[in-house]
Design a protein around this motif. Sequence first.
Motif: not given
Length: 332
Positions: A72-74, A81, A84-85, A89, A106
């Motif tokens: 996964d990308d960060r 941060e 993620p979803n 992002a 990624r």
Amino acid sequence: LNPHDVVRALLRERADRAPRERGEAYAPANIALCKYWGKRDAGLNLPITSSLSVSLGDLGARTRIEPLDGPDDRFVLNGREAEPNGSAARRVGAFLDRFRGADGPRYFVESESRIPVGAGLASSASGFAALVKALDRLYGWDLPPESLSILARLGSGSACRSVYDGFVVWEAGERADGMDSLARRMDEEWPDLRIGLHIVSSAPKPVGSREGMNRTVETSLLYRVWPERVAADLPRLRDAIRDRDFEALGATAESNALTMHATMMDARPPILYWKPETVGAMERIRALRAAGVAAYYTIDAGPNVKILYEESSENAIREAFPELQIAIPFAQ
Ligand code: DP6
């Protein structure tokens, strides 16, 4: 062409280059004096009309990108941060997919933005422009600015203008693939120009500019005159910039913004971004003008008010708007 084909056509043999350790770049936010409102192609962010903006100097985004091991990308925005979803992002990930394909490498992306996110202050414009420039450095593509502008447009239309400092014109272009729809810097400086950001609300807006402009194009009858309005305002703004005619610049920018908002209000269901504080600020600026202070405003797809003035009016403006965040587009 879809966005991925556009990327391939621009990168060609550069697409095979291996990444360096990291790429880092800065891009300013920009405020349109003649607005981009309405698309002829939603997939490629191709506009119906040309637009003209001024970049906000050191108000913008600094972005760093590094290849990352893992699935996964960060994405870190202003030290936090991103979920993620979450929408931020996902939008960054979808943009990166246009370069790498769905199963490409990624990345770790870290971005610092000095402007409120999601408040109609072109944070996505500086964000995507900085990301494209950072990718260009990561892979050593060394693309010309016109290509970077096209690539930034794929993330967000107004981002194609944030590739440059100063006054910028985005030519709508005619081609279906959008290869002639890109921004260029105007060769003009206006060191005394200031843009004050009057933040009424930093809350996410109820209707995003993307949905807002699509609804306007589809349902507003007033929108039919928008291209004519732009055709009249663009040469006026160019002349005003060339002649350093601040009254003409401000008056044209203010009227152009009001016409854009009129087309939104005519959409069905209507879109009204203004809050009472927005109208209050508009009134205060009108009162300043009546008192002899040359100040004008422009408003994007949100409640915040951007005040145009020259350095000589700074004290009067600050007195009327003590909280103002001030951008200097042509800092020496
Ligand atoms: C009102 O560039 O955010 O700020 O292309 O869908 O990402 P997308 O829209 P976006 O729209 C900006 C609209 C505006 C006017 C302007 O900046 O010209």
